[in-house]
Structure formats: C-alpha cells, structure tokens
Write a protein that holds these residues in place. Structure first.
Motif, PDB file in Angstrom:
ATOM      1  N   PRO A 120      36.048  33.498 -21.877  1.00 29.79           N
ATOM      2  CA  PRO A 120      36.248  34.860 -21.355  1.00 29.79           C
ATOM      3  C   PRO A 120      36.344  35.865 -22.488  1.00 29.79           C
ATOM      4  O   PRO A 120      36.926  35.588 -23.530  1.00 29.79           O
ATOM      5  N   ALA A 160      37.128  39.865 -22.264  1.00 30.17           N
ATOM      6  CA  ALA A 160      37.383  41.074 -21.481  1.00 30.17           C
ATOM      7  C   ALA A 160      37.189  42.325 -22.318  1.00 30.17           C
ATOM      8  O   ALA A 160      37.760  42.454 -23.394  1.00 30.17           O
ATOM      9  N   ASP A 210      36.054  46.475 -17.688  1.00 27.39           N
ATOM     10  CA  ASP A 210      36.974  45.342 -17.806  1.00 27.39           C
ATOM     11  C   ASP A 210      37.999  45.676 -18.870  1.00 27.39           C
ATOM     12  O   ASP A 210      37.818  46.598 -19.662  1.00 27.39           O
ATOM     13  N   LEU A 213      42.090  40.884 -17.347  1.00 20.06           N
ATOM     14  CA  LEU A 213      41.970  39.449 -17.610  1.00 20.06           C
ATOM     15  C   LEU A 213      43.326  38.779 -17.483  1.00 20.06           C
ATOM     16  O   LEU A 213      43.451  37.717 -16.862  1.00 20.06           O
ATOM     17  N   SER A 256      40.455  38.299 -26.588  1.00 18.70           N
ATOM     18  CA  SER A 256      39.247  37.707 -26.021  1.00 18.70           C
ATOM     19  C   SER A 256      37.960  38.398 -26.467  1.00 18.70           C
ATOM     20  O   SER A 256      36.994  37.737 -26.850  1.00 18.70           O
ATOM     21  N   ARG A 262      26.071  37.024 -21.877  1.00 23.69           N
ATOM     22  CA  ARG A 262      26.928  37.130 -20.697  1.00 23.69           C
ATOM     23  C   ARG A 262      26.071  36.814 -19.478  1.00 23.69           C
ATOM     24  O   ARG A 262      25.231  37.625 -19.082  1.00 23.69           O
ATOM     25  N   ARG A 312      29.746  34.087 -11.433  1.00 22.71           N
ATOM     26  CA  ARG A 312      31.067  34.650 -11.710  1.00 22.71           C
ATOM     27  C   ARG A 312      32.050  33.498 -11.717  1.00 22.71           C
ATOM     28  O   ARG A 312      32.179  32.765 -10.747  1.00 22.71           O
ATOM     29  N   HIS A 323      38.047  35.061 -11.412  1.00 27.85           N
ATOM     30  CA  HIS A 323      37.913  36.248 -12.253  1.00 27.85           C
ATOM     31  C   HIS A 323      37.290  37.369 -11.437  1.00 27.85           C
ATOM     32  O   HIS A 323      36.315  37.164 -10.719  1.00 27.85           O
ATOM     33  N   GLN A 337      32.499  39.712 -14.064  1.00 34.29           N
ATOM     34  CA  GLN A 337      31.760  38.778 -14.912  1.00 34.29           C
ATOM     35  C   GLN A 337      32.069  39.122 -16.358  1.00 34.29           C
ATOM     36  O   GLN A 337      31.646  40.149 -16.865  1.00 34.29           O
ATOM     37  N   ARG A 338      32.835  38.244 -17.001  1.00 32.86           N
ATOM     38  CA  ARG A 338      33.281  38.526 -18.366  1.00 32.86           C
ATOM     39  C   ARG A 338      33.054  37.368 -19.323  1.00 32.86           C
ATOM     40  O   ARG A 338      33.328  37.471 -20.496  1.00 32.86           O
ATOM     41  N   HIS A 339      32.581  36.278 -18.843  1.00 34.54           N
ATOM     42  CA  HIS A 339      32.457  35.103 -19.697  1.00 34.54           C
ATOM     43  C   HIS A 339      31.209  35.176 -20.566  1.00 34.54           C
ATOM     44  O   HIS A 339      30.181  35.724 -20.171  1.00 34.54           O
TER      45      HIS A 339
END
Length: 134
Positions: free
Chosen positions: A54, A56, A68, A73, A97, A114, A119, A123, A126-128
C-alpha cells in the motif's frame, strides 16, 4: 550456530524486513536478516498479498487524480482488522507508505505500477503498488 557480530538484527524477511535491511546496509551497518520460515516467500504478508504494497497519497495516485491520504489508509487498516491492528504500527505504516513506494521504485529500481483492475479487499481506494507481473 556460533555467535556473530552485527550492527543490526532484523526479524522477518518480508517487504518491511528486506527494505529495512537494505536501508541499514546502505547506511554502513552490518546486518543479520532472520527469517523463521525456510521459504520466506510463503509466509510474508507481501507474498500473501500478491506482491502488493500500500502507498497512500503516492505519486502514482496523484498522477491519476486519485484522492488518498495516510489518514485514510490508517482508517482502512483499523476497520479491516476490526481494531485489532496495533495502532502505533498501523499509523507508522500509513505515514511512510508513499515514501516507501517511491524509495522502492527510485532507489531500488523496482518497476512499480498501480494496478487499476483490482482493489485490495478492505481498502476504500486503489492504492497498492506492485511489479508488472505480480
């Protein structure tokens, strides 16, 4: 096993342990990285989360207009774990992060992206980040 002399001992060879070992070594420390499992990839959180980390408020999100923050997060981590996550650890993870993602890409040369087709459960955005072949 005999005694050995090192500056830093890191327990766990998941993404956090590996990043810590790299940073410590680059800072001039001698490092011992300890892992309980013979095949560490089977047990690390990053391996179990399909090699996603992750990040953020990352530059990847900003480039795509995704709103985000570290606070969001942190809230997602606490909600996903029903409050069982250690809040100090969750806060630290959330706060670093985006910086960790940038460091992994820029300093370690990981070709992070990304993914937008997935997703991560629990979470809210979508931040991963992950490598292309995840």
């Amino acid at each position: 096993m005999g005694a050995f002399d090192v500056d830093v001992i890191i327990a766990g060879a998941g993404a956090a342990g590996l990043a810590a070992a790299l940073a410590a070594e680059e800072g001039g420390a001698t490092v011992a990285l300890l892992e309980a499992r013979e095949n560490f990839r089977a047990g690390s959180n990053t391996a179990m989360s399909t090699a996603m980390v992750p990040a953020a408020g990352s530059r990847w999100q900003r480039e795509e207009g995704v709103e985000d923050s570290a606070d969001l997060l942190f809230d997602d981590i606490m909600a996903k774990t029903h409050g069982d996550a250690d809040p100090v650890v969750a806060r630290a993870l959330a706060d670093v992060s985006a910086e960790l993602g940038a460091w992994l890409a820029d300093h370690c040369g990981l070709p992070l992206e990304r993914p937008t087709d997935f997703r991560f459960p629990g979470h809210s955005v979508q931040r991963h980040l992950t490598v292309p072949d995840r």
